[in-house]
Design a protein around this motif. Structure first.
Motif, PDB file in Angstrom:
ATOM      1  N   VAL A  83      42.130 -27.059 -25.508  1.00  0.00           N
ATOM      2  CA  VAL A  83      43.045 -27.709 -26.466  1.00  0.00           C
ATOM      3  C   VAL A  83      44.340 -28.080 -25.745  1.00  0.00           C
ATOM      4  N   ASN A  84      44.829 -27.162 -24.903  1.00  0.00           N
ATOM      5  CA  ASN A  84      46.101 -27.417 -24.208  1.00  0.00           C
ATOM      6  C   ASN A  84      45.935 -28.523 -23.156  1.00  0.00           C
ATOM      7  N   ASP A  85      44.791 -28.531 -22.454  1.00  0.00           N
ATOM      8  CA  ASP A  85      44.578 -29.580 -21.444  1.00  0.00           C
ATOM      9  C   ASP A  85      44.531 -30.967 -22.094  1.00  0.00           C
ATOM     10  N   LEU A  86      43.953 -31.040 -23.303  1.00  0.00           N
ATOM     11  CA  LEU A  86      43.914 -32.332 -24.007  1.00  0.00           C
ATOM     12  C   LEU A  86      45.324 -32.710 -24.489  1.00  0.00           C
ATOM     13  N   SER A  87      46.055 -31.713 -24.998  1.00  0.00           N
ATOM     14  CA  SER A  87      47.380 -32.012 -25.572  1.00  0.00           C
ATOM     15  C   SER A  87      48.348 -32.522 -24.507  1.00  0.00           C
ATOM     16  N   VAL A  88      48.272 -31.923 -23.289  1.00  0.00           N
ATOM     17  CA  VAL A  88      49.287 -32.282 -22.285  1.00  0.00           C
ATOM     18  C   VAL A  88      49.063 -33.670 -21.681  1.00  0.00           C
ATOM     19  N   ILE A  89      47.945 -34.323 -21.996  1.00  0.00           N
ATOM     20  CA  ILE A  89      47.777 -35.713 -21.516  1.00  0.00           C
ATOM     21  C   ILE A  89      48.281 -36.677 -22.593  1.00  0.00           C
ATOM     22  N   GLY A  90      48.590 -36.093 -23.807  1.00  0.00           N
ATOM     23  CA  GLY A  90      49.115 -36.920 -24.903  1.00  0.00           C
ATOM     24  C   GLY A  90      48.064 -37.185 -25.970  1.00  0.00           C
ATOM     25  N   ALA A  91      47.044 -36.324 -25.990  1.00  0.00           N
ATOM     26  CA  ALA A  91      45.982 -36.547 -26.983  1.00  0.00           C
ATOM     27  C   ALA A  91      46.117 -35.549 -28.124  1.00  0.00           C
ATOM     28  N   ARG A  92      45.524 -35.935 -29.288  1.00  0.00           N
ATOM     29  CA  ARG A  92      45.383 -35.002 -30.410  1.00  0.00           C
ATOM     30  C   ARG A  92      43.950 -34.472 -30.323  1.00  0.00           C
ATOM     31  N   PRO A  93      43.778 -33.185 -29.960  1.00  0.00           N
ATOM     32  CA  PRO A  93      42.413 -32.656 -29.775  1.00  0.00           C
ATOM     33  C   PRO A  93      41.561 -32.871 -31.030  1.00  0.00           C
ATOM     34  N   ILE A 213      52.048  -8.497 -23.445  1.00  0.00           N
ATOM     35  CA  ILE A 213      50.711  -8.970 -23.843  1.00  0.00           C
ATOM     36  C   ILE A 213      50.578 -10.443 -23.452  1.00  0.00           C
ATOM     37  N   SER A 214      49.312 -10.893 -23.373  1.00  0.00           N
ATOM     38  CA  SER A 214      49.076 -12.285 -22.972  1.00  0.00           C
ATOM     39  C   SER A 214      49.671 -13.226 -24.015  1.00  0.00           C
ATOM     40  N   ASP A 215      50.121 -14.379 -23.587  1.00  0.00           N
ATOM     41  CA  ASP A 215      50.685 -15.379 -24.512  1.00  0.00           C
ATOM     42  C   ASP A 215      49.611 -16.375 -24.969  1.00  0.00           C
ATOM     43  N   VAL A 216      48.336 -16.075 -24.703  1.00  0.00           N
ATOM     44  CA  VAL A 216      47.272 -17.073 -24.905  1.00  0.00           C
ATOM     45  C   VAL A 216      47.297 -17.641 -26.315  1.00  0.00           C
ATOM     46  N   MET A 217      47.486 -18.940 -26.440  1.00  0.00           N
ATOM     47  CA  MET A 217      47.486 -19.602 -27.757  1.00  0.00           C
ATOM     48  C   MET A 217      47.431 -21.115 -27.537  1.00  0.00           C
ATOM     49  N   PRO A 218      46.914 -21.841 -28.561  1.00  0.00           N
ATOM     50  CA  PRO A 218      46.965 -23.313 -28.449  1.00  0.00           C
ATOM     51  C   PRO A 218      48.422 -23.774 -28.542  1.00  0.00           C
ATOM     52  N   VAL A 219      48.794 -24.812 -27.788  1.00  0.00           N
ATOM     53  CA  VAL A 219      50.180 -25.309 -27.854  1.00  0.00           C
ATOM     54  C   VAL A 219      50.216 -26.767 -28.334  1.00  0.00           C
ATOM     55  N   ASN A 220      49.109 -27.214 -28.957  1.00  0.00           N
ATOM     56  CA  ASN A 220      49.105 -28.618 -29.394  1.00  0.00           C
ATOM     57  C   ASN A 220      50.207 -28.906 -30.409  1.00  0.00           C
ATOM     58  N   HIS A 221      50.576 -27.867 -31.185  1.00  0.00           N
ATOM     59  CA  HIS A 221      51.648 -28.118 -32.173  1.00  0.00           C
ATOM     60  C   HIS A 221      52.997 -28.336 -31.465  1.00  0.00           C
ATOM     61  N   ILE A 222      53.164 -27.707 -30.281  1.00  0.00           N
ATOM     62  CA  ILE A 222      54.429 -27.877 -29.539  1.00  0.00           C
ATOM     63  C   ILE A 222      54.493 -29.308 -28.973  1.00  0.00           C
ATOM     64  N   LEU A 223      53.362 -29.757 -28.388  1.00  0.00           N
ATOM     65  CA  LEU A 223      53.317 -31.143 -27.880  1.00  0.00           C
ATOM     66  C   LEU A 223      53.546 -32.128 -29.021  1.00  0.00           C
ATOM     67  N   ASP A 224      52.919 -31.818 -30.161  1.00  0.00           N
ATOM     68  CA  ASP A 224      53.030 -32.708 -31.326  1.00  0.00           C
ATOM     69  C   ASP A 224      54.500 -32.904 -31.693  1.00  0.00           C
ATOM     70  N   SER A 225      55.250 -31.775 -31.742  1.00  0.00           N
ATOM     71  CA  SER A 225      56.665 -31.878 -32.148  1.00  0.00           C
ATOM     72  C   SER A 225      57.461 -32.648 -31.096  1.00  0.00           C
ATOM     73  N   ALA A 226      57.138 -32.440 -29.818  1.00  0.00           N
ATOM     74  CA  ALA A 226      57.894 -33.105 -28.745  1.00  0.00           C
ATOM     75  C   ALA A 226      57.623 -34.616 -28.768  1.00  0.00           C
ATOM     76  N   LEU A 227      56.352 -34.989 -28.960  1.00  0.00           N
ATOM     77  CA  LEU A 227      56.002 -36.423 -28.954  1.00  0.00           C
ATOM     78  C   LEU A 227      56.643 -37.120 -30.142  1.00  0.00           C
ATOM     79  N   ARG A 228      56.670 -36.426 -31.277  1.00  0.00           N
ATOM     80  CA  ARG A 228      57.299 -37.056 -32.458  1.00  0.00           C
ATOM     81  C   ARG A 228      58.798 -37.255 -32.208  1.00  0.00           C
ATOM     82  N   SER A 229      59.403 -36.324 -31.494  1.00  0.00           N
ATOM     83  CA  SER A 229      60.839 -36.461 -31.216  1.00  0.00           C
ATOM     84  C   SER A 229      61.050 -37.596 -30.211  1.00  0.00           C
ATOM     85  N   GLY A 230      60.095 -37.709 -29.213  1.00  0.00           N
ATOM     86  CA  GLY A 230      60.113 -38.877 -28.320  1.00  0.00           C
ATOM     87  C   GLY A 230      60.861 -38.641 -27.017  1.00  0.00           C
TER      88      GLY A 230
END
Lengths: 353, 376, 81
Positions: A83-93, A213-230
């Motif tokens: 999910v994170n690899d897809l998000s960081v290229i600018g995609a919505r998984p 503890i591990s921070d393992v989690m999807p970050v697509n919501h973080i990319l989403d907020s950043a892309l919307r901000s621009g």
């Protein structure tokens, strides 16, 4: 020079220089036989995902041992990774495929926990597993289970607007590693090294007790907020090889210098203590729930603000900038001196000297 | 929690001397002395601090050149000693070692390459972990590599003094520092204005063993800790002593180093080991500079337990790889770029000699630094 | 040549070992080379405590730094205790 038969070594899988050598010398030459017309971002970019006919596409293998670790497990890791690899290229998984190779004799109750964790994490990221494959192999598989996930995604709805906000004309709006320019700022979405230390703490021979503890989690919501901000130029999830590896990949692919400031890099006290105890650099160990962003200077503060409102983005910081007065990646230490941030050459191991 | 290095107010801060303001003012204090000097340290961890906080360049800018002497296990262990471990690993013995030794190339390979060929090579953090592993897997044979100097030797000695299982023995690569300092001075090849003495070796051996350097050779010395300000303070004190022409031994790391050292650790070390003459990589044989396991503990000495496997190695002679000038670099005789292999056949990805293998090796650092910006 | 960091002894065991806390990270350490009690600061290298850290001396070293930074002489640094 002293080995007749060249063999694959552990270090070639650790996300650093040795791995780059393996891929460039023994893989790319077979696969880049011709440029295909509908591939926008292909194999030669070696980016976190490829883009084919406006579909983002990626794959990731997971072999972490132990497969249950403080804060997560191989199931959650395998979904978050793709999910994170897809998000960081600018995609919505959009959808995932799940491949599992399981050792004969593997406890069913563990498998049940791992797959339930896949389910929960995909729900959290709002991405379905739509297909998959399962194989069972003879006893002897290191760690007992390998989980591979592939994923496809659609262009994020705000990708074009985001690209226009960067003020850079032309070219593809996808977030590519080769797009960095002088003056861009670098943001990390939270504390570094949590995952690496959580897993290392379980390893025989140098385990230790920690509340990290591990921070393992999807970050697509973080990319989403950043892309919307621009104003986002590029993004990477600093997994194998950590922040050091990600920054060096950017510096090389964009042919720029990157300067970061040790004082501004967020790190938990426990992670710093563990790294000093083991003689390991916190910038070289893996993160599984963080994202590194390159953003244009004018949008940096706004993007930082929206990220800090997201789950897992509370400790986000601007840690440096693209700068032409250095070559490669350089860090200004807390005492003001400059230090080179190397691409790691293998998994960090405890040292005494 | 903000900032990798940001000095937090937590109780752990009592021992962190890193703040930028003090660093700057210490450097200004050195600059005001207007003295040019070349000093040597003999400690990989001092080199790590110098590199990690970028102090080398900051000190050069105020006239203090810090040279690296033979001070890390990777740099001083000879090819023959590593080949001993490779021979045991290939014969099916499980090798337990600190991470430092994994990448060091000997002649027929490295611990990393024999692991790739199927040998059982494992990294441990402490000799205690080695003890636990050997007890747990009692059917396997284990050899623990005792690397490091007086700081680490007591922890290896403890392994033999505790009830360690019969399937565990040790291969001692341990070295001691004072004889090497004497060798450097006797060879007189490098003109030095001062020594920065290794803090944690000194925690064990105390101040006495260094006295001869100031008394016989009139060279100033500072025993320094490992925080950035410790090293900057050491540079300041050495510069001041040179300016005043009053060489002394100053213990800057008094929060950890007692004048008499750590008696309990010294006793353990002396009980298990005795000094022997041994080559250091880059040096001819240095008298009484290495530690070998005493007769009493022969059943724990891998060189006796596995004599048949090691005899082959002892028969062979080993040379540095053709063209490798690490020996001269290690003695501070030539700078890295004067070695013909530097940056060509010998790079961090494809290291030939120890100075390029270890991240603290002088060639490794200069290679990387050279890539970033030219050093004055 | 010896990475070693300060930690606080938080637990003692009969066999001469104990638990040391490095700030959110705790690990067993062998204490047979030091006569440490709970609450002592020790410096640990490769799993062994090699000395008890003297907090008083740490403060004095910082004071000595301060003196140098104000251009005072460094004699204060060389006098112990």
């Amino acid at each position: 020079m002293f080995r007749e038969e060249k063999r694959v070594e552990m270090v070639m899988g650790a996300g650093g220089e040795a791995m780059k050598g393996l891929i460039e010398n023994y893989m790319l030459k077979h696969l880049l036989w011709e440029k295909s017309r509908d591939v926008d971002v292909g194999l030669e970019a070696l980016d976190d995902s490829a883009v084919v006919d406006d579909w983002a596409f990626t794959i990731d293998g997971h072999t972490v041992t132990p497969y249950f670790f403080p804060g997560g497990d191989i199931g959650r890791l395998s979904v978050a990774g793709t999910v994170n690899d897809l998000s960081v290229i600018g995609a919505r998984p959009l959808a995932l495929a799940l491949g599992m190779i399981i050792e004969e004799g593997f406890p069913i109750s563990d498998l049940d926990k791992i797959v339930s964790s896949v389910g929960e994490t995909s729900k959290e990221a709002d991405v379905h597993v739509v297909t998959g494959d399962t194989k069972v192999v003879e006893r002897g598989l290191p760690g007992g289970i390998f989980v591979t996930t592939a994923g496809i995604g659609r262009r994020h709805p705000s990708l074009l607007e985001n690209w226009e906000k960067t003020g850079r004309r032309g070219g593809t709006p996808w977030l590519l590693d080769s797009k960095l320019k002088e003056g861009d700022k670098i943001i990390v979405s939270g504390t570094v090294g949590d995952h690496g230390i959580a897993v290392l703490s379980q390893r025989e021979g140098y385990g230790f007790e920690t509340d990290i503890i591990s921070d393992v989690m999807p970050v697509n919501h973080i990319l989403d907020s950043a892309l919307r901000s621009g104003g986002v130029v590029a993004a990477k999830d600093p997994t194998r090889g950590g922040v050091a590896n990600a920054l060096n990949e950017w510096a090389e692919k964009s042919q720029v210098g990157i300067k970061i400031y040790e004082e501004s890099i967020p790190i938990k006290e426990g992670v710093r203590a563990a790294c000093e105890m083991l003689g390991i650099d916190p910038l070289e160990i893996g993160n599984e729930g963080k994202v590194l962003l390159v953003v244009v200077n004018d949008s940096a503060e706004d993007i930082l603000e929206v990220i800090r409102k997201q789950k897992g983005g509370e400790d986000a910081e601007i840690i440096g900038e693209v700068s032409s007065d250095v070559k490669g990646v350089v860090m200004e230490s807390v005492t003001g001196g400059l230090r080179i941030v190397d691409p790691p050459t293998g998994d960090p191991v405890p040292r005494i000297c | 929690m903000r900032g990798v290095g940001r000095v937090d107010k937590g109780e752990f801060n009592a021992f962190r001397f890193r703040d930028r303001e003090s660093a700057k003012r210490l450097l200004d204090a050195i600059k005001r002395l207007k003295v040019e000097l070349r000093v040597m340290h003999v400690c990989g961890t001092h080199q790590d601090t110098l590199v990690r906080y970028g102090l080398e360049q900051l000190l050069l800018d105020v006239g203090v050149e810090v040279r690296q002497g033979p001070g890390c296990p990777v740099c001083v262990t000879t090819t023959r000693e590593i080949e001993e471990a490779l021979a045991l690993a290939r014969a099916g013995v499980t090798i337990l070692t600190f991470g430092d030794m994994i990448k060091v190339p000997a002649e027929s390979g490295s611990l990393r390459s024999v692991k790739t060929e199927g040998a059982d090579v494992r990294v441990v953090y402490s000799s205690i972990d080695a003890l636990k592993m050997a007890k747990k897997e009692s059917e396997k044979r284990f050899v623990y590599l005792g690397i490091g100097f007086e700081t680490t030797a007591p922890s290896t000695a403890a392994l033999l003094l505790k009830d360690s299982p019969p399937n565990l023995s040790i291969l001692s690569y341990h070295r001691v520092v004072p004889p090497a300092l004497r060798a450097i001075l006797e060879m007189g090849e490098v003109k030095l204005d001062g020594f920065i003495e290794p803090g944690h070796v000194s925690v064990i051996i105390g101040e006495e063993p260094y006295r001869f350097i100031t008394e016989e050779y009139r060279i100033p010395q500072v025993i320094a800790g490992f925080e950035p300000l410790d090293l900057l303070m050491a540079a300041y004190l050495l510069a001041k002593m040179k300016k005043e022409g009053k060489p002394r031994l100053i213990n800057e790391y008094r929060r950890a180093v007692r004048p008499e050292g750590n008696r309990l650790a010294l006793q353990a070390m002396e009980r298990v080991f005795y000094p022997v003459d041994r080559e250091w990589r880059g040096f001819p044989t240095i008298p009484s500079s290495a530690l070998e396991v005493r007769e009493e503990f022969s059943n724990k000495n891998a060189r006796i337990v596995y004599e048949d496997l090691l005899r082959e190695v002892w028969k062979r002679t080993f040379r540095e790889p053709p063209g490798c000038r690490c020996p001269e670099v290690l003695r501070g005789l030539i700078r890295s770029e004067e070695c013909p292999l530097f940056g060509k056949a010998c790079t961090p990805e494809n290291p030939i000699g120890p100075c390029m293998v270890s991240a603290e090796g002088s060639c490794n650092i200069l290679y990387r630094y050279g890539k970033v910006f030219r050093r004055r | 040549m010896c990475l070693a960091i300060p930690g606080k002894v938080v637990e003692l065991h009969e066999d001469g070992s104990g638990i040391v806390d490095y700030g959110g990270v705790r690990r067993e350490a062998d204490l047979s080379f030091v006569n440490a009690k709970v609450g002592d600061w020790v410096i640990v290298h490769a799993g062994f405590a090699i000395e008890i850290l003297d907090e008083e001396e740490a403060k004095k070293t910082l004071d000595a730094f301060a003196l140098v930074l104000e251009g005072m002489e460094e004699e204060k640094l060389t006098r112990r205790g």
